[in-house]
Design a protein around this motif. Structure first.
Motif, PDB file in Angstrom:
ATOM      1  N   LEU A  99      20.188 -64.362  -7.855  1.00 54.12           N
ATOM      2  CA  LEU A  99      20.081 -63.378  -8.939  1.00 54.12           C
ATOM      3  C   LEU A  99      21.148 -63.621  -9.994  1.00 54.12           C
ATOM      4  O   LEU A  99      20.850 -63.650 -11.199  1.00 54.12           O
ATOM      5  CB  LEU A  99      20.213 -61.966  -8.368  1.00 54.12           C
ATOM      6  CG  LEU A  99      20.237 -60.830  -9.409  1.00 54.12           C
ATOM      7  CD1 LEU A  99      18.924 -60.793 -10.186  1.00 54.12           C
ATOM      8  CD2 LEU A  99      20.504 -59.496  -8.732  1.00 54.12           C
ATOM      9  N   ALA A 100      22.394 -63.805  -9.562  1.00 55.34           N
ATOM     10  CA  ALA A 100      23.488 -64.036 -10.506  1.00 55.34           C
ATOM     11  C   ALA A 100      23.258 -65.315 -11.307  1.00 55.34           C
ATOM     12  O   ALA A 100      23.470 -65.346 -12.524  1.00 55.34           O
ATOM     13  CB  ALA A 100      24.823 -64.121  -9.759  1.00 55.34           C
ATOM     14  N   GLU A 107      25.838 -57.235 -16.724  1.00 54.00           N
ATOM     15  CA  GLU A 107      24.427 -56.977 -16.424  1.00 54.00           C
ATOM     16  C   GLU A 107      24.176 -56.962 -14.918  1.00 54.00           C
ATOM     17  O   GLU A 107      23.482 -56.079 -14.396  1.00 54.00           O
ATOM     18  CB  GLU A 107      23.556 -58.040 -17.099  1.00 54.00           C
ATOM     19  CG  GLU A 107      22.070 -57.809 -16.871  1.00 54.00           C
ATOM     20  CD  GLU A 107      21.205 -58.872 -17.527  1.00 54.00           C
ATOM     21  OE1 GLU A 107      20.042 -59.024 -17.100  1.00 54.00           O
ATOM     22  OE2 GLU A 107      21.696 -59.547 -18.466  1.00 54.00           O
ATOM     23  N   ILE A 108      24.747 -57.932 -14.222  1.00 51.75           N
ATOM     24  CA  ILE A 108      24.585 -57.989 -12.764  1.00 51.75           C
ATOM     25  C   ILE A 108      25.233 -56.761 -12.118  1.00 51.75           C
ATOM     26  O   ILE A 108      24.692 -56.167 -11.179  1.00 51.75           O
ATOM     27  CB  ILE A 108      25.198 -59.288 -12.207  1.00 51.75           C
ATOM     28  CG1 ILE A 108      24.436 -60.494 -12.743  1.00 51.75           C
ATOM     29  CG2 ILE A 108      25.175 -59.289 -10.677  1.00 51.75           C
ATOM     30  CD1 ILE A 108      25.169 -61.813 -12.588  1.00 51.75           C
ATOM     31  N   GLY A 109      26.385 -56.370 -12.641  1.00 53.32           N
ATOM     32  CA  GLY A 109      27.053 -55.179 -12.124  1.00 53.32           C
ATOM     33  C   GLY A 109      26.218 -53.929 -12.300  1.00 53.32           C
ATOM     34  O   GLY A 109      26.184 -53.058 -11.417  1.00 53.32           O
ATOM     35  N   ALA A 110      25.531 -53.822 -13.438  1.00 54.25           N
ATOM     36  CA  ALA A 110      24.671 -52.663 -13.673  1.00 54.25           C
ATOM     37  C   ALA A 110      23.505 -52.640 -12.691  1.00 54.25           C
ATOM     38  O   ALA A 110      23.147 -51.576 -12.157  1.00 54.25           O
ATOM     39  CB  ALA A 110      24.147 -52.685 -15.111  1.00 54.25           C
ATOM     40  N   LEU A 111      22.909 -53.815 -12.443  1.00 55.21           N
ATOM     41  CA  LEU A 111      21.819 -53.885 -11.463  1.00 55.21           C
ATOM     42  C   LEU A 111      22.317 -53.446 -10.085  1.00 55.21           C
ATOM     43  O   LEU A 111      21.621 -52.693  -9.357  1.00 55.21           O
ATOM     44  CB  LEU A 111      21.261 -55.311 -11.388  1.00 55.21           C
ATOM     45  CG  LEU A 111      20.542 -55.822 -12.639  1.00 55.21           C
ATOM     46  CD1 LEU A 111      20.195 -57.294 -12.483  1.00 55.21           C
ATOM     47  CD2 LEU A 111      19.267 -55.008 -12.906  1.00 55.21           C
ATOM     48  N   TRP A 112      23.478 -53.904  -9.691  1.00 53.04           N
ATOM     49  CA  TRP A 112      24.057 -53.508  -8.400  1.00 53.04           C
ATOM     50  C   TRP A 112      24.319 -52.009  -8.358  1.00 53.04           C
ATOM     51  O   TRP A 112      24.028 -51.335  -7.371  1.00 53.04           O
ATOM     52  CB  TRP A 112      25.357 -54.279  -8.168  1.00 53.04           C
ATOM     53  CG  TRP A 112      26.143 -53.789  -6.994  1.00 53.04           C
ATOM     54  CD1 TRP A 112      25.933 -54.083  -5.680  1.00 53.04           C
ATOM     55  CD2 TRP A 112      27.272 -52.893  -7.034  1.00 53.04           C
ATOM     56  NE1 TRP A 112      26.855 -53.432  -4.880  1.00 53.04           N
ATOM     57  CE2 TRP A 112      27.690 -52.695  -5.699  1.00 53.04           C
ATOM     58  CE3 TRP A 112      27.967 -52.253  -8.068  1.00 53.04           C
ATOM     59  CZ2 TRP A 112      28.765 -51.869  -5.377  1.00 53.04           C
ATOM     60  CZ3 TRP A 112      29.042 -51.446  -7.745  1.00 53.04           C
ATOM     61  CH2 TRP A 112      29.429 -51.264  -6.419  1.00 53.04           C
TER      62      TRP A 112
END
Length: 301
Positions: free
Chosen positions: A66-67, A129-134
């Motif tokens: 994903l990242a 963005e990845i942090g928001a998904l998490w």
């Protein structure tokens, strides 16, 4: 850039700031709508909703995949947009414009140096963005996936995001220039940040498109934090994605250095004289007393 209060010859106060921002043309700009279109395409093709519903964050390989997908996609997006602006303004046989603020053209090595910092910035934006998904998929924040279920709330959130994005940029940008007063032991924090962090962005007094996101990684971290408040309220992921993408590709036209084609004389003056024009539209600078359009851009080297 002329605000209502300034045209009327009155001090530019909070009422004038809100009045100017309340004009619809400040939200439904060509650039804002273009970034919203890009965000919508990415949101749809990336299958963001299934990721939020199904991704297993305890699976190492899945996290790496994903990242990697987000980082590569944003690298490609940033490279394509900034390269496109650089080509049509600097390399094309028939450029889109010849009305360059500074008639001198920067050497190619300056564009190349700025490009490296800008691509690093795309990776740091990807982390957000990845942090928001998490954050959403692990239940730490509220989100919804149907704008039609909350049309008024979604519209209000997007409009507020436009305002917050501009205000955040003025505040953090002003923070990284000398404050004019000191704190015991530490000294002038703004001067410290400028000498060790923000100076990288100002190595380009005569910028091109690639200079837009050419920043120290510490500044990238601060710059992209403009979207974090959206994690504290119920939010459609598309709005966060729009805010992040706007921060990622929005600086390109404002730094390309030409009078027209969405260029920004306002911001180029800042690159020339440093002490004015910290914002995006000029409204915050009028409110805080740092606005000018009088500095001779021709003195930039």
């Amino acid at each position: 850039m002329e605000g209502r209060a300034k045209r009327a010859g009155q001090p530019y106060g909070f009422g004038a700031l809100i009045s100017d921002y309340a004009q619809w043309r400040n939200f439904f700009t060509t650039s804002n709508l273009a970034y919203l279109g890009v965000a919508t395409v990415i949101y749809t093709l990336s299958k963001t909703t299934p990721v939020l519903d199904e991704h297993k964050w305890d699976d190492y390989r899945s996290n790496v995949a994903l990242a990697g997908a987000v980082a590569i996609r944003n690298l490609i997006l940033v490279f394509a947009v900034y390269s496109g602006w650089h080509h049509v303004m600097y390399r094309a046989t028939t450029p889109l414009s010849t009305q360059k603020y500074n008639p001198k053209y920067p050497p190619e090595w300056e564009h190349a140096a700025a490009r490296r910092w800008t691509l690093v910035g795309s990776l740091i934006g990807s982390v957000y963005e990845i942090g928001a998904l998490w954050w959403w998929s692990t239940g730490r924040g509220e989100f919804y996936t149907s704008i039609s279920d909350y049309p008024l709330y979604s519209s209000a959130t997007w409009l507020l995001a436009c305002f917050v994005s501009d205000l955040h940029f003025w505040l953090v940008h002003r923070m990284m220039h000398p404050w004019g007063w000191t704190i015991p032991v530490v000294g002038d924090i703004g001067g410290l940040l400028y000498r060790h962090v923000h100076y990288i962005h100002h190595l380009r007094h005569n910028p091109g498109p690639w200079a837009g996101l050419a920043m120290h990684p510490v500044e990238h971290i601060i710059y992209f934090s403009r979207s974090l408040w959206l994690l504290a309220v119920p939010c459609h992921p598309l709005i966060f994605l729009w805010s992040n993408i706007r921060a990622m590709i929005g600086p390109a036209p404002g730094h390309h250095g030409f009078e027209d084609v969405y260029g920004s004389r306002f911001h180029l003056i800042h690159h020339s004289v440093l002490r004015t024009n910290y914002g995006t539209r000029g409204y915050e600078d009028k409110f805080f007393g740092t606005f000018t359009m009088k500095e001779p851009v021709s003195t930039a080297q």
